[in-house]
Motif scaffolding. Structure first.
Motif, PDB file in Angstrom:
ATOM      1  N   ARG A 140       0.813  -1.212   0.000  1.00 47.07           N
ATOM      2  CA  ARG A 140       0.000   0.000   0.000  1.00 47.07           C
ATOM      3  C   ARG A 140       0.849   1.265   0.000  1.00 47.07           C
ATOM      4  N   GLY A 141       2.156   1.099  -0.045  1.00 45.14           N
ATOM      5  CA  GLY A 141       3.036   2.247  -0.153  1.00 45.14           C
ATOM      6  C   GLY A 141       3.732   2.681   1.118  1.00 45.14           C
ATOM      7  N   HIS A 142       3.529   1.976   2.209  1.00 44.64           N
ATOM      8  CA  HIS A 142       4.199   2.334   3.463  1.00 44.64           C
ATOM      9  C   HIS A 142       5.640   1.837   3.442  1.00 44.64           C
ATOM     10  N   ARG A 143       6.519   2.615   4.035  1.00 45.71           N
ATOM     11  CA  ARG A 143       7.882   2.137   4.238  1.00 45.71           C
ATOM     12  C   ARG A 143       7.837   1.144   5.391  1.00 45.71           C
ATOM     13  N   VAL A 144       8.338  -0.072   5.144  1.00 51.21           N
ATOM     14  CA  VAL A 144       8.338  -1.113   6.166  1.00 51.21           C
ATOM     15  C   VAL A 144       9.760  -1.642   6.334  1.00 51.21           C
ATOM     16  N   VAL A 145      10.223  -1.663   7.572  1.00 53.57           N
ATOM     17  CA  VAL A 145      11.520  -2.232   7.911  1.00 53.57           C
ATOM     18  C   VAL A 145      11.262  -3.503   8.703  1.00 53.57           C
ATOM     19  N   ARG A 146      11.785  -4.610   8.180  1.00 50.22           N
ATOM     20  CA  ARG A 146      11.672  -5.900   8.889  1.00 50.22           C
ATOM     21  C   ARG A 146      12.828  -5.988   9.873  1.00 50.22           C
ATOM     22  N   LEU A 147      12.510  -6.114  11.131  1.00 51.75           N
ATOM     23  CA  LEU A 147      13.553  -6.084  12.144  1.00 51.75           C
ATOM     24  C   LEU A 147      14.490  -7.273  12.056  1.00 51.75           C
ATOM     25  N   THR A 148      14.026  -8.383  11.494  1.00 52.19           N
ATOM     26  CA  THR A 148      14.924  -9.526  11.318  1.00 52.19           C
ATOM     27  C   THR A 148      16.085  -9.167  10.396  1.00 52.19           C
ATOM     28  N   ASP A 149      15.890  -8.168   9.538  1.00 46.05           N
ATOM     29  CA  ASP A 149      16.957  -7.719   8.643  1.00 46.05           C
ATOM     30  C   ASP A 149      17.956  -6.798   9.343  1.00 46.05           C
ATOM     31  N   THR A 150      17.667  -6.391  10.580  1.00 44.56           N
ATOM     32  CA  THR A 150      18.520  -5.419  11.277  1.00 44.56           C
ATOM     33  C   THR A 150      19.298  -6.009  12.445  1.00 44.56           C
ATOM     34  N   VAL A 151      18.991  -7.219  12.870  1.00 41.97           N
ATOM     35  CA  VAL A 151      19.592  -7.744  14.110  1.00 41.97           C
ATOM     36  C   VAL A 151      20.879  -8.541  13.914  1.00 41.97           C
ATOM     37  N   LYS A 152      21.206  -8.888  12.685  1.00 42.45           N
ATOM     38  CA  LYS A 152      22.357  -9.776  12.451  1.00 42.45           C
ATOM     39  C   LYS A 152      23.627  -9.334  13.186  1.00 42.45           C
ATOM     40  N   PRO A 153      24.002  -8.050  13.140  1.00 42.60           N
ATOM     41  CA  PRO A 153      25.233  -7.643  13.848  1.00 42.60           C
ATOM     42  C   PRO A 153      25.135  -7.765  15.376  1.00 42.60           C
ATOM     43  N   TYR A 154      23.952  -8.001  15.879  1.00 44.75           N
ATOM     44  CA  TYR A 154      23.732  -8.024  17.327  1.00 44.75           C
ATOM     45  C   TYR A 154      23.479  -9.429  17.876  1.00 44.75           C
ATOM     46  N   ILE A 155      23.631 -10.433  17.023  1.00 47.74           N
ATOM     47  CA  ILE A 155      23.412 -11.815  17.466  1.00 47.74           C
ATOM     48  C   ILE A 155      24.580 -12.243  18.349  1.00 47.74           C
ATOM     49  N   ILE A 156      24.238 -12.692  19.547  1.00 48.73           N
ATOM     50  CA  ILE A 156      25.225 -13.139  20.518  1.00 48.73           C
ATOM     51  C   ILE A 156      25.443 -14.644  20.381  1.00 48.73           C
ATOM     52  N   GLU A 157      24.333 -15.358  20.135  1.00 48.06           N
ATOM     53  CA  GLU A 157      24.391 -16.815  20.133  1.00 48.06           C
ATOM     54  C   GLU A 157      23.277 -17.355  19.247  1.00 48.06           C
ATOM     55  N   GLU A 158      23.559 -18.463  18.585  1.00 51.62           N
ATOM     56  CA  GLU A 158      22.547 -19.161  17.804  1.00 51.62           C
ATOM     57  C   GLU A 158      22.337 -20.532  18.426  1.00 51.62           C
ATOM     58  N   ASP A 159      21.112 -20.809  18.806  1.00 51.25           N
ATOM     59  CA  ASP A 159      20.760 -22.115  19.360  1.00 51.25           C
ATOM     60  C   ASP A 159      20.021 -22.878  18.270  1.00 51.25           C
ATOM     61  N   HIS A 160      20.764 -23.656  17.487  1.00 55.27           N
ATOM     62  CA  HIS A 160      20.171 -24.366  16.357  1.00 55.27           C
ATOM     63  C   HIS A 160      19.170 -25.422  16.811  1.00 55.27           C
ATOM     64  N   CYS A 161      19.378 -26.012  17.963  1.00 54.27           N
ATOM     65  CA  CYS A 161      18.447 -27.035  18.459  1.00 54.27           C
ATOM     66  C   CYS A 161      17.065 -26.441  18.720  1.00 54.27           C
ATOM     67  N   ARG A 162      17.046 -25.242  19.275  1.00 57.53           N
ATOM     68  CA  ARG A 162      15.765 -24.601  19.596  1.00 57.53           C
ATOM     69  C   ARG A 162      15.332 -23.624  18.520  1.00 57.53           C
ATOM     70  N   GLU A 163      16.124 -23.506  17.449  1.00 54.50           N
ATOM     71  CA  GLU A 163      15.825 -22.585  16.354  1.00 54.50           C
ATOM     72  C   GLU A 163      15.639 -21.161  16.882  1.00 54.50           C
ATOM     73  N   THR A 164      16.583 -20.741  17.725  1.00 56.18           N
ATOM     74  CA  THR A 164      16.482 -19.458  18.405  1.00 56.18           C
ATOM     75  C   THR A 164      17.773 -18.674  18.246  1.00 56.18           C
ATOM     76  N   LEU A 165      17.628 -17.381  18.075  1.00 53.43           N
ATOM     77  CA  LEU A 165      18.776 -16.478  18.074  1.00 53.43           C
ATOM     78  C   LEU A 165      18.727 -15.655  19.352  1.00 53.43           C
ATOM     79  N   VAL A 166      19.872 -15.482  19.981  1.00 50.21           N
ATOM     80  CA  VAL A 166      19.960 -14.619  21.145  1.00 50.21           C
ATOM     81  C   VAL A 166      20.589 -13.314  20.674  1.00 50.21           C
ATOM     82  N   VAL A 167      19.853 -12.229  20.865  1.00 49.30           N
ATOM     83  CA  VAL A 167      20.254 -10.918  20.368  1.00 49.30           C
ATOM     84  C   VAL A 167      20.576 -10.002  21.538  1.00 49.30           C
ATOM     85  N   ASP A 168      21.611  -9.183  21.386  1.00 48.26           N
ATOM     86  CA  ASP A 168      21.908  -8.143  22.362  1.00 48.26           C
ATOM     87  C   ASP A 168      20.878  -7.031  22.134  1.00 48.26           C
ATOM     88  N   VAL A 169      19.729  -7.215  22.735  1.00 49.02           N
ATOM     89  CA  VAL A 169      18.578  -6.347  22.477  1.00 49.02           C
ATOM     90  C   VAL A 169      18.846  -4.918  22.924  1.00 49.02           C
TER      91      VAL A 169
END
Length: 170
Positions: A23-52
């Motif tokens: 509809r023309g709104h600017r939308v930023v997906r936050l999943t596209d912004t957190v990569k530099p802030y990932i502290i840990e990836e828990d592949h078993c639980r499919e979870t990323l730990v982010v320095d929020v």
């Protein structure tokens, strides 16, 4: 003005944000912004730990919509918290192949209003819209969010109660 669209996984954030972008709104997906802030990836639980805290402090505000289950942690002018009845949420999460524990955790978080409570801890009630997506189409949800952004739909939160869907003792 920055508007956050947040909610438990499966409540419709991505679909509704895509509709708003069409509809023309600017939308930023936050999943596209957190990569530099990932502290840990828990592949078993499919979870990323982010320095929020660092992520939120360094996030540059946008004039538009920020979408993601962490959006309410940003300095948004308005926040829309998407909600979904827990039994339907469980159905929506099933095709994602999440572990049973992760599905149960998200369903419980929805029943306990976790995202809404976190949102209200950082934003005044008059800037928060709680939107039940259970029986609404993506377009209807987008319509209401646009009305809220324009100030045509008043803030409203705290009226949804999913506690009857809690699975006690499991």
């Amino acid at each position: 003005m920055m508007t956050g669209v947040t909610g438990t996984p499966g409540t419709g954030k991505t679909s509704i944000a895509a509709e708003l972008a069409q509809r023309g709104h600017r939308v930023v997906r936050l999943t596209d912004t957190v990569k530099p802030y990932i502290i840990e990836e828990d592949h078993c639980r499919e979870t990323l730990v982010v320095d929020v805290d660092r992520w939120a402090a360094e996030f540059k505000p946008v004039d538009g919509i920020v979408e993601g289950h962490l959006a309410h942690l940003l300095s948004c002018d308005r926040v829309v918290v998407l909600r979904c009845r827990p039994d339907l949420l469980r159905e929506r999460l099933a095709p994602r192949n999440y572990l049973r524990e992760k599905v149960a955790e998200n369903v419980e978080a929805e029943a306990l209003d976790v995202i809404l409570i976190e949102t209200l801890e950082g934003h005044p009630d008059e800037h928060v819209l709680e939107l039940d997506t259970t029986a609404l189409s993506t377009g209807e949800c987008a319509d209401r969010i646009e009305q809220f952004i324009r100030g045509e739909l008043p803030a409203s939160c705290g009226s949804i109660d999913w506690t009857d869907y809690l699975e006690l003792g499991t």
